[in-house]
Design an enzyme around this catalytic site. Structure first.
Site, PDB file in Angstrom:
ATOM      1  N   TRP A 150      43.677  50.423  48.695  1.00 22.26           N
ATOM      2  CA  TRP A 150      44.119  51.515  49.567  1.00 22.26           C
ATOM      3  C   TRP A 150      45.046  51.038  50.684  1.00 22.26           C
ATOM      4  O   TRP A 150      45.701  51.842  51.321  1.00 22.26           O
ATOM      5  CB  TRP A 150      42.902  52.237  50.186  1.00 22.26           C
ATOM      6  CG  TRP A 150      41.910  51.283  50.787  1.00 22.26           C
ATOM      7  CD1 TRP A 150      40.760  50.839  50.207  1.00 22.26           C
ATOM      8  CD2 TRP A 150      41.990  50.611  52.068  1.00 22.26           C
ATOM      9  NE1 TRP A 150      40.125  49.936  51.033  1.00 22.26           N
ATOM     10  CE2 TRP A 150      40.855  49.773  52.174  1.00 22.26           C
ATOM     11  CE3 TRP A 150      42.900  50.645  53.114  1.00 22.26           C
ATOM     12  CZ2 TRP A 150      40.612  48.981  53.300  1.00 22.26           C
ATOM     13  CZ3 TRP A 150      42.664  49.843  54.232  1.00 22.26           C
ATOM     14  CH2 TRP A 150      41.543  49.030  54.316  1.00 22.26           C
ATOM     15  N   ASN A 151      45.088  49.730  50.978  1.00 23.90           N
ATOM     16  CA  ASN A 151      45.826  49.304  52.179  1.00 23.90           C
ATOM     17  C   ASN A 151      47.340  49.323  51.985  1.00 23.90           C
ATOM     18  O   ASN A 151      48.089  49.343  52.959  1.00 23.90           O
ATOM     19  CB  ASN A 151      45.335  47.942  52.685  1.00 23.90           C
ATOM     20  CG  ASN A 151      45.543  46.820  51.681  1.00 23.90           C
ATOM     21  OD1 ASN A 151      45.749  47.081  50.497  1.00 23.90           O
ATOM     22  ND2 ASN A 151      45.480  45.598  52.138  1.00 23.90           N
ATOM     23  N   PRO A 175      44.220  54.043  40.754  1.00 25.19           N
ATOM     24  CA  PRO A 175      44.426  53.868  42.202  1.00 25.19           C
ATOM     25  C   PRO A 175      43.095  54.006  42.931  1.00 25.19           C
ATOM     26  O   PRO A 175      42.119  54.508  42.367  1.00 25.19           O
ATOM     27  CB  PRO A 175      45.370  55.019  42.555  1.00 25.19           C
ATOM     28  CG  PRO A 175      45.089  56.072  41.546  1.00 25.19           C
ATOM     29  CD  PRO A 175      44.627  55.372  40.289  1.00 25.19           C
ATOM     30  N   GLY A 228      42.099  43.247  45.494  1.00 20.21           N
ATOM     31  CA  GLY A 228      40.924  43.720  46.232  1.00 20.21           C
ATOM     32  C   GLY A 228      40.076  42.540  46.662  1.00 20.21           C
ATOM     33  O   GLY A 228      40.587  41.426  46.819  1.00 20.21           O
ATOM     34  N   SER A 229      38.780  42.787  46.810  1.00 16.04           N
ATOM     35  CA  SER A 229      37.918  41.740  47.370  1.00 16.04           C
ATOM     36  C   SER A 229      37.632  40.638  46.343  1.00 16.04           C
ATOM     37  O   SER A 229      37.653  40.878  45.129  1.00 16.04           O
ATOM     38  CB  SER A 229      36.597  42.354  47.833  1.00 16.04           C
ATOM     39  OG  SER A 229      35.808  42.660  46.703  1.00 16.04           O
ATOM     40  N   GLU A 251      44.579  39.250  42.929  1.00 20.75           N
ATOM     41  CA  GLU A 251      45.017  39.057  44.324  1.00 20.75           C
ATOM     42  C   GLU A 251      43.825  39.423  45.189  1.00 20.75           C
ATOM     43  O   GLU A 251      43.526  40.599  45.372  1.00 20.75           O
ATOM     44  CB  GLU A 251      46.211  39.969  44.655  1.00 20.75           C
ATOM     45  CG  GLU A 251      47.474  39.666  43.879  1.00 20.75           C
ATOM     46  CD  GLU A 251      48.095  38.325  44.225  1.00 20.75           C
ATOM     47  OE1 GLU A 251      47.693  37.718  45.246  1.00 20.75           O
ATOM     48  OE2 GLU A 251      48.955  37.865  43.463  1.00 20.75           O
ATOM     49  N   LEU A 252      43.155  38.394  45.743  1.00 22.72           N
ATOM     50  CA  LEU A 252      41.844  38.649  46.354  1.00 22.72           C
ATOM     51  C   LEU A 252      41.870  38.431  47.865  1.00 22.72           C
ATOM     52  O   LEU A 252      42.923  38.454  48.492  1.00 22.72           O
ATOM     53  CB  LEU A 252      40.800  37.778  45.644  1.00 22.72           C
ATOM     54  CG  LEU A 252      40.819  37.925  44.114  1.00 22.72           C
ATOM     55  CD1 LEU A 252      39.818  36.996  43.460  1.00 22.72           C
ATOM     56  CD2 LEU A 252      40.580  39.366  43.682  1.00 22.72           C
ATOM     57  N   CYS A 285      45.604  41.706  53.367  1.00 21.66           N
ATOM     58  CA  CYS A 285      44.968  40.445  52.932  1.00 21.66           C
ATOM     59  C   CYS A 285      45.655  39.244  53.561  1.00 21.66           C
ATOM     60  O   CYS A 285      45.077  38.162  53.594  1.00 21.66           O
ATOM     61  CB  CYS A 285      45.050  40.304  51.418  1.00 21.66           C
ATOM     62  SG  CYS A 285      44.263  41.646  50.579  1.00 21.66           S
ATOM     63  N   GLU A 382      36.763  37.595  56.541  1.00 22.25           N
ATOM     64  CA  GLU A 382      37.928  38.451  56.730  1.00 22.25           C
ATOM     65  C   GLU A 382      37.518  39.657  57.591  1.00 22.25           C
ATOM     66  O   GLU A 382      36.589  40.378  57.241  1.00 22.25           O
ATOM     67  CB  GLU A 382      38.393  38.916  55.345  1.00 22.25           C
ATOM     68  CG  GLU A 382      39.799  39.400  55.279  1.00 22.25           C
ATOM     69  CD  GLU A 382      40.237  39.654  53.831  1.00 22.25           C
ATOM     70  OE1 GLU A 382      39.388  39.917  52.955  1.00 22.25           O
ATOM     71  OE2 GLU A 382      41.451  39.619  53.596  1.00 22.25           O
ATOM     72  N   GLU A 459      52.515  37.537  42.253  1.00 21.55           N
ATOM     73  CA  GLU A 459      53.175  38.836  42.096  1.00 21.55           C
ATOM     74  C   GLU A 459      54.471  38.796  42.878  1.00 21.55           C
ATOM     75  O   GLU A 459      54.505  38.329  44.019  1.00 21.55           O
ATOM     76  CB  GLU A 459      52.281  39.955  42.630  1.00 21.55           C
ATOM     77  CG  GLU A 459      51.016  40.113  41.823  1.00 21.55           C
ATOM     78  CD  GLU A 459      50.240  41.367  42.194  1.00 21.55           C
ATOM     79  OE1 GLU A 459      50.142  41.673  43.394  1.00 21.55           O
ATOM     80  OE2 GLU A 459      49.749  42.041  41.273  1.00 21.55           O
TER      81      GLU A 459
HETATM   82  C1  SIN Z   1      47.824  42.840  50.646  1.00 11.18           C
HETATM   83  O1  SIN Z   1      47.274  43.038  51.708  1.00 11.18           O
HETATM   84  O2  SIN Z   1      47.159  42.691  49.622  1.00 11.18           O
HETATM   85  C2  SIN Z   1      49.320  42.796  50.485  1.00 11.18           C
HETATM   86  C3  SIN Z   1      50.067  42.389  51.679  1.00 11.18           C
HETATM   87  C4  SIN Z   1      51.556  42.283  51.435  1.00 11.18           C
HETATM   88  O3  SIN Z   1      52.055  42.626  50.363  1.00 11.18           O
HETATM   89  O4  SIN Z   1      52.241  41.813  52.341  1.00 11.18           O
END
Ligand code: SIN
Length: 480
Positions: A150-151, A175, A228-229, A251-252, A285, A382, A459
């Site tokens: 969601w972020n 999503p 996500g986490s 991507e954690l 993240c 985190e 990515e």
């Molecule tokens: C994320 O928080 O997973 C992505 C951050 C970013 O793309 O800069």
């Protein structure tokens, strides 16, 4: 102007209402914005089947043709940047300028990967035997599945769907239940751009477990990507590999350190720390989670940072001049409150903030905590909120040791004017991404990703396309 958006799921080129629906909230007010279909395993299987049926024709298109469709999709996103930004802000809470920035960032992945698909070269390999010739070719993997957070309601979708489609794959996207509307807006634009039916599918649901099980275990899905986490990523990754040996990208979580050395430009460091720590109210993240400051400049830096942070404006994302929006939900606020309370009880001091913000139930005051120690949870976990813990260090070795004392390894930042130190520390820090004298680095051309428990794969950039292609080796034998 009223904001228009789709509220049905998108499977096999059709808009699907679903028997049950769930509510989507504005995190600034907790008002209901929309109701979208609450689909389950059956519809997820249908989406996978549609993506599987659409795969051969999409994969067979020359890269140039796929790129033309992706260019049209990108152009529509750019023409619609204002609406996309407002939608991201409405359901995700980001200040409108930051949300529009995300829309441009998200669109750029579609542009970049569409262009890059034309350069998905294989290799010729010098032979070992006179009678043979060796080459490799790049091929799409098949049906891809993506579970996104969601972020970044838009950019985390296009960072996966962009390379997937560019390489000739089809995709099923789940999503997050908090921000499905941006995903549906992307489907609407994909349809307008001429993305064929079944190539891009969006399954909206609150039953992440049911949809996730299908996406991880279906033999028709050959590639799975999750942001996500770490805790959930480990489970999903294990399910994907254990069931059907899928390719995976994860991507954690992160616990990014930001180091300020005594030789740093302190004003630049304050600017960088704010850009990194307070982006999306601390909910990324790669946000600096903890700020390590060399003893000699600790007091000067803390004061400058606290002064600047106390001026950040908090409020709903659509209000002019707002820097910090709401956190995504009640659980997020409770977690931040608990972590700060624990740090204060253990001897930290709040130089600014330290409490919830009167703007509403899900707002937290931007906070700077001094006298933080390594054992406090604000250092080891985190935070995902607008709280900057400051930890003192005395030497470069100590700084690197504190920075690396974590199971995570996503991003790291440091500020110094010493070029030798810059190289040395960049090499010693255990992170997939290191930023020197800059608090923001994300864009479509760089390989974004982590080491250690922060994930697998990259990515963005040329590495991001590799994640969605198979390398096939071909031997031509029988040469006389
Ligand atoms: C994320 O928080 O997973 C992505 C951050 C970013 O793309 O800069």
């Amino acid at each position: 102007m009223a904001l228009s958006f789709r509220t049905d799921a998108y499977i096999d080129g059709r808009w699907r209402q679903g028997a049950r629906r769930f509510q989507v909230y504005n995190p600034a007010t907790q008002d209901v914005i929309a109701e979208v279909p609450d689909l389950g395993a059956t519809e997820t299987e249908e989406a996978v089947a549609a993506a599987h049926a659409a795969f051969p024709a999409w994969a067979a298109k020359p890269a140039k043709e796929r790129a033309a469709i992706m260019r049209a999709w990108f152009d529509l996103m750019i023409a619609d940047l204002d609406r996309l930004g407002r939608l991201i802000s409405l359901e995700g809470g980001k200040p409108i300028a930051e949300a529009k920035g995300e829309a441009a960032y998200g669109a750029a992945f579609v542009e970049w990967f569409g262009e890059e698909a034309k350069r998905a070269y294989g290799r010729t390999i010098p032979t070992t035997t006179a009678t043979r010739r060796y080459v490799t070719i790049k091929q799409p993997i098949g049906v891809c599945a993506a579970i996104t957070p969601w972020n970044f309601p838009m950019a985390m979708i296009t960072r996966k769907a962009g390379p997937a489609l560019a390489a000739g794959n089809t995709i099923v996207l789940k999503p997050p239940h908090q921000t499905p509307l941006t995903a549906l807006a992307l489907a609407e634009l994909a349809e307008k751009a001429g993305v064929p039916k079944g190539v891009f599918n969006v399954v909206t649901t609150t039953d992440a477990a049911a949809a996730g099980k299908v996406l991880c275990e279906s033999p028709l899905v050959r590639k799975f990507s999750f942001t996500g986490s770490t805790a959930i990523g480990k489970k999903l990754g294990a399910a994907c590999v254990g069931s059907t040996v899928k390719r995976i990208s994860l991507e954690l979580g992160g616990n990014a350190p930001l180091l300020i050395f005594a030789d740093a430009d302190l004003d630049l460091a304050v600017k960088g720390a704010i850009a990194s720590k307070f982006r999306n109210a601390g909910q990324t993240c790669v946000c600096a989670n903890r700020i390590l400051v060399e003893d000699a400049v600790y007091d000067a830096f803390s004061q400058k940072l606290a002064d600047a942070v106390s001026k950040l404006k908090v409020g709903p994302g659509d209000q002019a001049g707002v820097d910090i929006g709401p956190l995504i939900d009640g659980k997020a606020i409770e977690k931040v409150e608990r972590m700060v309370a624990e740090a204060l009880a253990a001897g930290a001091t709040a130089l600014t903030g330290g409490t919830k913000h009167p703007a509403g139930a899900q707002f937290y005051t931007p906070t700077v905590l001094a006298n933080v120690t390594r054992d406090m949870r604000v250092n080891t976990e985190e935070i995902f909120g607008p709280v900057a813990p400051l930890i003192r260090f005395k030497s470069e070795d100590e700084a690197v040791s504190i920075a690396n004392s974590t199971e995570f390894g996503l991003a790291a930042y440091f500020f110094t004017k010493d070029v030798n130190r810059a190289w040395r520390v960049a090499e010693r820090i255990e992170a997939g991404m290191v930023s020197v004298n800059d608090g923001i680095f994300s864009n479509e051309v760089i390989p974004f990703g982590g080491i250690k428990e922060s994930g697998l794969g990259r990515e963005g950039g040329v590495e991001g396309l590799e994640e969605y292609m198979e390398t096939k080796f071909v031997n031509f034998g029988g040469f006389a």
